[in-house]
Motif scaffolding. Structure first.
Motif, PDB file in Angstrom:
ATOM      1  N   GLU A   9      40.140  33.726 -37.073  1.00  0.00           N
ATOM      2  CA  GLU A   9      41.500  33.843 -37.611  1.00  0.00           C
ATOM      3  C   GLU A   9      41.895  32.592 -38.385  1.00  0.00           C
ATOM      4  O   GLU A   9      42.511  32.680 -39.461  1.00  0.00           O
ATOM      5  CB  GLU A   9      42.495  34.097 -36.470  1.00  0.00           C
ATOM      6  CG  GLU A   9      42.402  35.484 -35.862  1.00  0.00           C
ATOM      7  CD  GLU A   9      42.648  36.575 -36.888  1.00  0.00           C
ATOM      8  OE1 GLU A   9      43.620  36.450 -37.663  1.00  0.00           O
ATOM      9  OE2 GLU A   9      41.865  37.546 -36.925  1.00  0.00           O
ATOM     10  N   LEU A  10      41.559  31.429 -37.858  1.00  0.00           N
ATOM     11  CA  LEU A  10      41.845  30.180 -38.568  1.00  0.00           C
ATOM     12  C   LEU A  10      41.056  30.120 -39.874  1.00  0.00           C
ATOM     13  O   LEU A  10      41.550  29.622 -40.895  1.00  0.00           O
ATOM     14  CB  LEU A  10      41.502  28.984 -37.685  1.00  0.00           C
ATOM     15  CG  LEU A  10      42.333  28.837 -36.411  1.00  0.00           C
ATOM     16  CD1 LEU A  10      41.770  27.739 -35.529  1.00  0.00           C
ATOM     17  CD2 LEU A  10      43.794  28.556 -36.738  1.00  0.00           C
ATOM     18  N   LEU A  11      39.842  30.634 -39.838  1.00  0.00           N
ATOM     19  CA  LEU A  11      39.013  30.695 -41.040  1.00  0.00           C
ATOM     20  C   LEU A  11      39.677  31.553 -42.111  1.00  0.00           C
ATOM     21  O   LEU A  11      39.634  31.207 -43.303  1.00  0.00           O
ATOM     22  CB  LEU A  11      37.635  31.260 -40.683  1.00  0.00           C
ATOM     23  CG  LEU A  11      36.718  31.649 -41.839  1.00  0.00           C
ATOM     24  CD1 LEU A  11      36.411  30.444 -42.715  1.00  0.00           C
ATOM     25  CD2 LEU A  11      35.430  32.274 -41.294  1.00  0.00           C
ATOM     26  N   LYS A  12      40.292  32.659 -41.727  1.00  0.00           N
ATOM     27  CA  LYS A  12      40.978  33.517 -42.697  1.00  0.00           C
ATOM     28  C   LYS A  12      42.043  32.740 -43.460  1.00  0.00           C
ATOM     29  O   LYS A  12      42.162  32.860 -44.682  1.00  0.00           O
ATOM     30  CB  LYS A  12      41.633  34.708 -41.990  1.00  0.00           C
ATOM     31  CG  LYS A  12      40.693  35.813 -41.574  1.00  0.00           C
ATOM     32  CD  LYS A  12      41.519  36.958 -40.990  1.00  0.00           C
ATOM     33  CE  LYS A  12      40.660  38.041 -40.392  1.00  0.00           C
ATOM     34  NZ  LYS A  12      41.479  39.138 -39.815  1.00  0.00           N
ATOM     35  N   SER A  13      42.822  31.947 -42.732  1.00  0.00           N
ATOM     36  CA  SER A  13      43.880  31.165 -43.376  1.00  0.00           C
ATOM     37  C   SER A  13      43.290  30.149 -44.350  1.00  0.00           C
ATOM     38  O   SER A  13      43.794  29.975 -45.471  1.00  0.00           O
ATOM     39  CB  SER A  13      44.722  30.446 -42.317  1.00  0.00           C
ATOM     40  OG  SER A  13      45.365  31.372 -41.465  1.00  0.00           O
ATOM     41  N   ALA A  14      42.214  29.477 -43.928  1.00  0.00           N
ATOM     42  CA  ALA A  14      41.575  28.499 -44.803  1.00  0.00           C
ATOM     43  C   ALA A  14      40.996  29.178 -46.041  1.00  0.00           C
ATOM     44  O   ALA A  14      41.071  28.636 -47.155  1.00  0.00           O
ATOM     45  CB  ALA A  14      40.474  27.763 -44.038  1.00  0.00           C
ATOM     46  N   THR A  15      40.428  30.355 -45.861  1.00  0.00           N
ATOM     47  CA  THR A  15      39.850  31.090 -46.985  1.00  0.00           C
ATOM     48  C   THR A  15      40.923  31.501 -47.974  1.00  0.00           C
ATOM     49  O   THR A  15      40.719  31.430 -49.198  1.00  0.00           O
ATOM     50  CB  THR A  15      39.079  32.321 -46.480  1.00  0.00           C
ATOM     51  OG1 THR A  15      38.043  31.890 -45.585  1.00  0.00           O
ATOM     52  CG2 THR A  15      38.455  33.093 -47.634  1.00  0.00           C
ATOM     53  N   GLU A  16      42.073  31.923 -47.480  1.00  0.00           N
ATOM     54  CA  GLU A  16      43.169  32.300 -48.376  1.00  0.00           C
ATOM     55  C   GLU A  16      43.644  31.106 -49.195  1.00  0.00           C
ATOM     56  O   GLU A  16      43.959  31.236 -50.377  1.00  0.00           O
ATOM     57  CB  GLU A  16      44.328  32.907 -47.582  1.00  0.00           C
ATOM     58  CG  GLU A  16      44.076  34.327 -47.110  1.00  0.00           C
ATOM     59  CD  GLU A  16      43.771  35.276 -48.267  1.00  0.00           C
ATOM     60  OE1 GLU A  16      44.440  35.184 -49.333  1.00  0.00           O
ATOM     61  OE2 GLU A  16      42.856  36.107 -48.113  1.00  0.00           O
ATOM     62  N   ASP A  98      34.001  38.506 -42.515  1.00  0.00           N
ATOM     63  CA  ASP A  98      35.054  38.724 -41.526  1.00  0.00           C
ATOM     64  C   ASP A  98      34.822  40.036 -40.766  1.00  0.00           C
ATOM     65  O   ASP A  98      35.026  40.106 -39.547  1.00  0.00           O
ATOM     66  CB  ASP A  98      36.422  38.755 -42.216  1.00  0.00           C
ATOM     67  CG  ASP A  98      37.564  38.877 -41.229  1.00  0.00           C
ATOM     68  OD1 ASP A  98      37.675  38.016 -40.335  1.00  0.00           O
ATOM     69  OD2 ASP A  98      38.341  39.841 -41.342  1.00  0.00           O
ATOM     70  N   ALA A  99      34.385  41.072 -41.472  1.00  0.00           N
ATOM     71  CA  ALA A  99      34.092  42.356 -40.817  1.00  0.00           C
ATOM     72  C   ALA A  99      32.934  42.204 -39.833  1.00  0.00           C
ATOM     73  O   ALA A  99      32.942  42.798 -38.744  1.00  0.00           O
ATOM     74  CB  ALA A  99      33.769  43.415 -41.864  1.00  0.00           C
ATOM     75  N   ALA A 100      31.934  41.397 -40.206  1.00  0.00           N
ATOM     76  CA  ALA A 100      30.807  41.167 -39.299  1.00  0.00           C
ATOM     77  C   ALA A 100      31.256  40.416 -38.054  1.00  0.00           C
ATOM     78  O   ALA A 100      30.825  40.726 -36.931  1.00  0.00           O
ATOM     79  CB  ALA A 100      29.705  40.397 -40.024  1.00  0.00           C
ATOM     80  N   PHE A 101      32.132  39.420 -38.229  1.00  0.00           N
ATOM     81  CA  PHE A 101      32.681  38.710 -37.069  1.00  0.00           C
ATOM     82  C   PHE A 101      33.441  39.668 -36.158  1.00  0.00           C
ATOM     83  O   PHE A 101      33.351  39.580 -34.923  1.00  0.00           O
ATOM     84  CB  PHE A 101      33.608  37.582 -37.523  1.00  0.00           C
ATOM     85  CG  PHE A 101      32.920  36.371 -38.073  1.00  0.00           C
ATOM     86  CD1 PHE A 101      31.644  36.011 -37.673  1.00  0.00           C
ATOM     87  CD2 PHE A 101      33.562  35.559 -39.007  1.00  0.00           C
ATOM     88  CE1 PHE A 101      31.015  34.878 -38.186  1.00  0.00           C
ATOM     89  CE2 PHE A 101      32.942  34.426 -39.521  1.00  0.00           C
ATOM     90  CZ  PHE A 101      31.670  34.088 -39.109  1.00  0.00           C
ATOM     91  N   ALA A 102      34.188  40.586 -36.736  1.00  0.00           N
ATOM     92  CA  ALA A 102      35.015  41.496 -35.943  1.00  0.00           C
ATOM     93  C   ALA A 102      34.177  42.441 -35.094  1.00  0.00           C
ATOM     94  O   ALA A 102      34.677  42.979 -34.094  1.00  0.00           O
ATOM     95  CB  ALA A 102      35.930  42.300 -36.868  1.00  0.00           C
ATOM     96  N   GLU A 103      32.929  42.644 -35.465  1.00  0.00           N
ATOM     97  CA  GLU A 103      32.054  43.531 -34.698  1.00  0.00           C
ATOM     98  C   GLU A 103      31.459  42.857 -33.462  1.00  0.00           C
ATOM     99  O   GLU A 103      30.897  43.529 -32.596  1.00  0.00           O
ATOM    100  CB  GLU A 103      30.918  44.037 -35.590  1.00  0.00           C
ATOM    101  CG  GLU A 103      31.380  44.987 -36.687  1.00  0.00           C
ATOM    102  CD  GLU A 103      30.233  45.434 -37.574  1.00  0.00           C
ATOM    103  OE1 GLU A 103      29.082  44.988 -37.335  1.00  0.00           O
ATOM    104  OE2 GLU A 103      30.489  46.227 -38.496  1.00  0.00           O
TER     105      GLU A 103
END
Length: 234
Positions: A9-16, A98-103
């Motif tokens: 989740e923190l990675l998502k923010s950094a990626t944005e 991100d989809a791979a992480f979610a699995e």
């Protein structure tokens, strides 16, 4: 307490944040030099996209890259693309990772995976490893996001990570004591007590220490007894 899912989740923010910066780059800026020797900003963005694909490979049990030459060749191939192509590639590959992480499950995060050059780690380490790539290479773009803009939680963890990385490293023969201005003391390099004259004591704030340990600065903002040791390239 951190977890791989929380890191993702923190990675998502950094990626944005990175995508927002990339969306503002024009062709001339993309082709200009980054803060990494020999790489343009286009090289940095191409590397980040291909790194996302590589981590998907790791999670799937495939080799991270086909080889060093293939990795470097892919970056060179993609470096000179248009801003739109870079942005689309960055976003698409980030979403795929991100989809791979979610699995992943609590159990599967604990399996051992193989990275480059025979390095192994737990799958649970990959979201933070990717977060490191995003944050530091965002700085490397040299487009207004500096070390001082890195999130404090990231800086604290990367400081611990880099101290661990160089602990016992054959390329760091000195014992080093890192004194953080918040009172923490970290040891890296050779084992404490192994240097006749005692450890090299280096003091400063976490951001300055991370900048030096990751090779992003020559040690500005730090104080040391004598010269700062030379660190191996990452």
């Amino acid at each position: 307490m951190t977890s791989p899912a929380h890191d993702a989740e923190l990675l998502k923010s950094a990626t944005e944040r990175l995508l927002d910066a990339a969306a503002k780059l024009d062709p001339a800026t993309l082709s200009g030099p980054s803060q990494l020797p020999g790489w343009t900003r286009g090289h940095v963005l191409a590397h980040l996209a291909r790194n996302a694909d590589a981590l998907v490979n790791v999670l799937a049990g495939r080799p991270m890259y086909a080889g060093a030459e293939a990795r470097d060749g892919d970056i060179e191939r993609d470096a000179d693309r248009s801003p739109e192509a870079h942005l689309d590639d960055l976003r698409t590959t980030a979403e795929r990772l991100d989809a791979a992480f979610a699995e992943e499950t609590d159990a599967s995060w604990q399996r051992t995976v193989e990275l480059r050059n025979g390095v192994t780690d737990l799958a649970a380490s990959l979201p933070f490893r990717r977060w490191i790539e995003i944050e530091l290479h965002h700085v490397d773009l040299g487009v207004g996001y500096g070390l001082q803009d890195l999130p404090g939680s990231f800086v604290d963890r990367e400081l611990e990570n880099m101290a661990k990385r160089f602990s016992g490293h054959p390329g760091v023969p000195e014992a080093i004591e890192l004194r953080v201005e918040d009172g923490r003391v970290l040891h890296t390099g050779a084992a404490p007590g192994s240097t006749p004259d005692g450890p090299v004591i280096i003091s400063g704030n976490p951001t300055a220490l991370v900048g030096w340990l990751t090779g992003r600065t020559t040690g500005s903002g730090l104080s040391a007894r004598g010269s700062l040791p030379a660190l191996p390239a990452l």
